[in-house]
Design a protein around this motif. Structure first.
Motif, PDB file in Angstrom:
ATOM      1  N   PRO A 150       0.673  -1.336   0.041  1.00  0.00           N
ATOM      2  CA  PRO A 150      -0.083  -0.064  -0.100  1.00  0.00           C
ATOM      3  C   PRO A 150       0.869   1.087   0.005  1.00  0.00           C
ATOM      4  CG  PRO A 150      -0.867  -1.594   1.209  1.00  0.00           C
ATOM      5  CD  PRO A 150       0.232  -2.212   1.009  1.00  0.00           C
ATOM      6  N   ARG A 151       1.783   1.185   0.861  1.00  0.00           N
ATOM      7  CA  ARG A 151       2.715   2.496   0.841  1.00  0.00           C
ATOM      8  C   ARG A 151       3.237   2.797  -0.697  1.00  0.00           C
ATOM      9  NH1 ARG A 151       4.948   6.993   3.637  1.00  0.00           N
ATOM     10  NH2 ARG A 151       6.675   7.798   2.262  1.00  0.00           N
ATOM     11  N   VAL A 152       3.818   1.960  -1.325  1.00  0.00           N
ATOM     12  CA  VAL A 152       4.461   2.077  -2.654  1.00  0.00           C
ATOM     13  C   VAL A 152       3.384   2.410  -3.602  1.00  0.00           C
ATOM     14  CG1 VAL A 152       5.409   0.804  -4.746  1.00  0.00           C
ATOM     15  CG2 VAL A 152       6.035   0.193  -2.289  1.00  0.00           C
ATOM     16  N   VAL A 153       2.113   1.955  -3.380  1.00  0.00           N
ATOM     17  CA  VAL A 153       1.013   2.258  -4.392  1.00  0.00           C
ATOM     18  C   VAL A 153       0.733   3.833  -4.307  1.00  0.00           C
ATOM     19  CG1 VAL A 153      -1.231   2.026  -4.958  1.00  0.00           C
ATOM     20  CG2 VAL A 153       0.093  -0.049  -4.516  1.00  0.00           C
ATOM     21  N   ALA A 154       0.551   4.083  -2.809  1.00  0.00           N
ATOM     22  CA  ALA A 154       0.325   5.487  -2.441  1.00  0.00           C
ATOM     23  C   ALA A 154       1.198   6.534  -2.919  1.00  0.00           C
ATOM     24  CB  ALA A 154       0.260   5.648  -0.803  1.00  0.00           C
ATOM     25  N   GLU A 155       2.649   6.023  -2.776  1.00  0.00           N
ATOM     26  CA  GLU A 155       3.763   6.930  -3.366  1.00  0.00           C
ATOM     27  C   GLU A 155       3.650   6.881  -4.884  1.00  0.00           C
ATOM     28  OE1 GLU A 155       7.265   5.696  -0.071  1.00  0.00           O
ATOM     29  OE2 GLU A 155       7.224   5.103  -2.280  1.00  0.00           O
ATOM     30  N   THR A 156       3.423   5.986  -5.470  1.00  0.00           N
ATOM     31  CA  THR A 156       3.262   6.041  -7.052  1.00  0.00           C
ATOM     32  C   THR A 156       2.312   6.887  -7.369  1.00  0.00           C
ATOM     33  OG1 THR A 156       4.139   3.817  -6.966  1.00  0.00           O
ATOM     34  CG2 THR A 156       3.088   4.869  -9.100  1.00  0.00           C
ATOM     35  N   VAL A 157       0.938   6.727  -6.734  1.00  0.00           N
ATOM     36  CA  VAL A 157      -0.130   7.570  -7.272  1.00  0.00           C
ATOM     37  C   VAL A 157       0.314   9.133  -6.920  1.00  0.00           C
ATOM     38  CG1 VAL A 157      -2.578   7.881  -7.099  1.00  0.00           C
ATOM     39  CG2 VAL A 157      -1.759   5.783  -7.359  1.00  0.00           C
ATOM     40  N   GLY A 158       0.608   9.438  -5.765  1.00  0.00           N
ATOM     41  CA  GLY A 158       0.667  10.451  -5.184  1.00  0.00           C
ATOM     42  C   GLY A 158       1.879  11.376  -5.816  1.00  0.00           C
ATOM     43  N   TYR A 159       2.912  10.844  -6.035  1.00  0.00           N
ATOM     44  CA  TYR A 159       4.096  11.507  -6.713  1.00  0.00           C
ATOM     45  C   TYR A 159       3.853  11.798  -8.150  1.00  0.00           C
ATOM     46  CZ  TYR A 159       6.869  10.593  -2.425  1.00  0.00           C
ATOM     47  OH  TYR A 159       7.261  10.253  -1.431  1.00  0.00           O
ATOM     48  N   ALA A 160       3.238  10.698  -8.646  1.00  0.00           N
ATOM     49  CA  ALA A 160       2.727  11.049 -10.164  1.00  0.00           C
ATOM     50  C   ALA A 160       1.969  12.066 -10.509  1.00  0.00           C
ATOM     51  CB  ALA A 160       2.402   9.769 -10.661  1.00  0.00           C
ATOM     52  N   LEU A 161       0.797  12.142  -9.577  1.00  0.00           N
ATOM     53  CA  LEU A 161      -0.416  13.150  -9.602  1.00  0.00           C
ATOM     54  C   LEU A 161       0.355  14.563  -9.504  1.00  0.00           C
ATOM     55  CD1 LEU A 161      -3.197  13.551 -10.162  1.00  0.00           C
ATOM     56  CD2 LEU A 161      -3.852  13.191  -7.629  1.00  0.00           C
ATOM     57  N   ALA A 162       1.263  14.715  -8.524  1.00  0.00           N
ATOM     58  CA  ALA A 162       1.675  15.736  -8.098  1.00  0.00           C
ATOM     59  C   ALA A 162       2.587  16.518  -9.290  1.00  0.00           C
ATOM     60  CB  ALA A 162       2.688  15.961  -6.654  1.00  0.00           C
ATOM     61  N   ARG A 163       3.431  15.834  -9.840  1.00  0.00           N
ATOM     62  CA  ARG A 163       4.087  16.372 -10.911  1.00  0.00           C
ATOM     63  C   ARG A 163       2.990  16.615 -12.285  1.00  0.00           C
ATOM     64  NH1 ARG A 163       9.423  15.397 -12.784  1.00  0.00           N
ATOM     65  NH2 ARG A 163       9.885  16.167 -14.739  1.00  0.00           N
ATOM     66  N   GLY A 164       2.050  15.532 -12.588  1.00  0.00           N
ATOM     67  CA  GLY A 164       1.327  15.762 -13.640  1.00  0.00           C
ATOM     68  C   GLY A 164       0.454  17.094 -13.480  1.00  0.00           C
ATOM     69  N   ALA A 165       0.111  17.138 -12.582  1.00  0.00           N
ATOM     70  CA  ALA A 165      -0.939  18.281 -12.086  1.00  0.00           C
ATOM     71  C   ALA A 165      -0.094  19.768 -12.388  1.00  0.00           C
ATOM     72  CB  ALA A 165      -1.636  18.300 -10.665  1.00  0.00           C
ATOM     73  N   LEU A 166       1.343  19.890 -11.729  1.00  0.00           N
ATOM     74  CA  LEU A 166       2.231  20.860 -11.830  1.00  0.00           C
ATOM     75  C   LEU A 166       2.070  21.241 -13.507  1.00  0.00           C
ATOM     76  CD1 LEU A 166       4.719  20.695  -8.990  1.00  0.00           C
ATOM     77  CD2 LEU A 166       3.104  22.561  -9.631  1.00  0.00           C
ATOM     78  N   GLU A 167       2.608  20.291 -14.104  1.00  0.00           N
ATOM     79  CA  GLU A 167       2.893  20.238 -15.564  1.00  0.00           C
ATOM     80  C   GLU A 167       1.768  20.576 -16.403  1.00  0.00           C
ATOM     81  OE1 GLU A 167       5.030  16.552 -16.885  1.00  0.00           O
ATOM     82  OE2 GLU A 167       6.855  17.350 -16.083  1.00  0.00           O
ATOM     83  N   ARG A 168       0.644  20.685 -15.847  1.00  0.00           N
ATOM     84  CA  ARG A 168      -0.629  20.744 -16.795  1.00  0.00           C
ATOM     85  C   ARG A 168      -1.311  22.029 -16.254  1.00  0.00           C
ATOM     86  NH1 ARG A 168       0.687  15.773 -16.840  1.00  0.00           N
ATOM     87  NH2 ARG A 168       0.407  14.525 -18.935  1.00  0.00           N
ATOM     88  N   ARG A 169      -0.652  22.815 -15.507  1.00  0.00           N
ATOM     89  CA  ARG A 169      -1.437  24.148 -14.733  1.00  0.00           C
ATOM     90  C   ARG A 169      -2.105  24.932 -15.918  1.00  0.00           C
ATOM     91  NH1 ARG A 169       1.577  28.092 -12.610  1.00  0.00           N
ATOM     92  NH2 ARG A 169      -0.025  28.506 -11.151  1.00  0.00           N
ATOM     93  N   ASP A 170      -1.650  24.924 -17.024  1.00  0.00           N
ATOM     94  CA  ASP A 170      -2.457  25.918 -18.090  1.00  0.00           C
ATOM     95  C   ASP A 170      -3.113  25.014 -18.844  1.00  0.00           C
ATOM     96  OD1 ASP A 170      -0.897  28.038 -16.961  1.00  0.00           O
ATOM     97  OD2 ASP A 170       0.887  27.688 -17.900  1.00  0.00           O
ATOM     98  N   ALA A 171      -3.552  23.869 -18.711  1.00  0.00           N
ATOM     99  CA  ALA A 171      -4.287  22.947 -19.543  1.00  0.00           C
ATOM    100  C   ALA A 171      -5.585  23.523 -19.770  1.00  0.00           C
ATOM    101  CB  ALA A 171      -4.135  21.462 -19.191  1.00  0.00           C
ATOM    102  N   ASP A 172      -6.190  23.339 -20.765  1.00  0.00           N
ATOM    103  CA  ASP A 172      -7.783  23.860 -21.066  1.00  0.00           C
ATOM    104  C   ASP A 172      -8.393  22.689 -20.147  1.00  0.00           C
ATOM    105  OD1 ASP A 172      -8.582  21.555 -22.924  1.00  0.00           O
ATOM    106  OD2 ASP A 172      -7.160  22.333 -23.996  1.00  0.00           O
ATOM    107  N   PRO A 173      -9.801  22.998 -19.975  1.00  0.00           N
ATOM    108  CA  PRO A 173     -10.741  22.219 -19.221  1.00  0.00           C
ATOM    109  C   PRO A 173     -10.621  20.817 -19.798  1.00  0.00           C
ATOM    110  CG  PRO A 173     -11.559  24.250 -19.200  1.00  0.00           C
ATOM    111  CD  PRO A 173     -10.325  24.155 -20.150  1.00  0.00           C
ATOM    112  N   ALA A 174     -10.923  20.487 -21.115  1.00  0.00           N
ATOM    113  CA  ALA A 174     -11.001  19.326 -21.488  1.00  0.00           C
ATOM    114  C   ALA A 174      -9.835  18.362 -21.586  1.00  0.00           C
ATOM    115  CB  ALA A 174     -11.511  19.594 -23.005  1.00  0.00           C
ATOM    116  N   ALA A 175      -8.417  19.165 -21.490  1.00  0.00           N
ATOM    117  CA  ALA A 175      -7.536  18.299 -21.421  1.00  0.00           C
ATOM    118  C   ALA A 175      -7.028  17.928 -19.831  1.00  0.00           C
ATOM    119  CB  ALA A 175      -6.234  19.053 -21.965  1.00  0.00           C
ATOM    120  N   TRP A 176      -7.640  18.986 -19.357  1.00  0.00           N
ATOM    121  CA  TRP A 176      -7.377  18.636 -17.662  1.00  0.00           C
ATOM    122  C   TRP A 176      -8.258  17.370 -17.124  1.00  0.00           C
ATOM    123  CZ3 TRP A 176      -4.445  19.658 -13.610  1.00  0.00           C
ATOM    124  CH2 TRP A 176      -4.937  19.447 -12.312  1.00  0.00           C
ATOM    125  N   ASP A 177      -9.680  17.180 -17.759  1.00  0.00           N
ATOM    126  CA  ASP A 177     -10.609  16.396 -17.369  1.00  0.00           C
ATOM    127  C   ASP A 177      -9.994  15.014 -17.913  1.00  0.00           C
ATOM    128  OD1 ASP A 177     -12.271  17.979 -15.978  1.00  0.00           O
ATOM    129  OD2 ASP A 177     -13.463  18.371 -17.658  1.00  0.00           O
TER     130      ASP A 177
END
Length: 203
Positions: free
Chosen positions: A159-186
């Protein structure tokens, strides 16, 4: 009441005012646009539309403002792990948590990197940076463990590995898509749902 205790009480009361929040919002915009070194108290007051004396009612320095911003980022990330869906089905809870976490990461933006960078020379910020990274991961891990015990999901790894994988990837991915349009964000969030649900072995 001692003068020190009085100062702490007054600071706490001021931290809940609209003006305090407005100053932090203005500071976040300036830090994001100019970086830490390029940000000045004058720039923050100009952005907020207040006199310098007004800012000093709430904050003693640029450093204190940044510490307050870092604490707010930490609180936002912790709150993102509490979407208010306790008792709902795991898939709905997971998706709501992903949404909240991604929004927190996108809105924090460059402040996250600044907190990490400043943490190299400021122990208090280093501690906050650790909390921002670690506390949501620990909470997500505990949630996965509870759901596994309830036979609601079957994670493909620890569970810790899964939590790290999802959390770290999501934080990085969201940062890289700060200016994405709503459709791309969704579309991005839907992809994260699929990946997270697969890693969690959701039926």
């Amino acid at each position: 009441m001692t003068s020190s205790a009085w100062s702490v009480r007054v600071a706490r009361e001021r931290s809940h005012t609209d003006r305090h929040r407005d100053l932090l919002d203005a500071a976040a915009r300036v830090f994001t646009a100019r970086g830490y070194a390029g940000t000045t108290v004058a720039a923050i007051t100009a952005e907020a539309g207040v006199a310098r004396a007004t800012l000093y009612v709430y904050f003693a320095s640029k450093e204190e403002i940044f510490h307050a911003l870092a604490a707010r980022v930490r609180d936002d990330f912790i709150a993102a792990q509490e979407p208010g869906l306790t008792g709902e089905d795991p898939r709905k809870t997971l998706r709501a948590t992903i949404d909240a976490f991604a929004i927190a990461a996108r809105e924090a933006g460059p402040l996250l990197r600044m907190i990490e960078e400043r943490g190299a020379i400021d122990p208090a910020l280093a501690e906050l940076a650790t909390e921002i990274a670690e506390r949501p991961t620990r909470r997500f891990t505990r949630w996965i463990e509870r759901q596994r015990r309830a036979a609601a999901l079957s994670p493909v790894a620890d569970p810790r590995v899964v939590a790290e994988t999802v959390g770290y990837a999501l934080a990085r991915g969201a940062l890289e898509r700060r200016d994405a349009d709503p459709a791309a964000w969704d579309e991005y969030l839907r992809s994260v749902y699929t990946i997270a649900e697969t890693l969690l072995g959701m039926p």
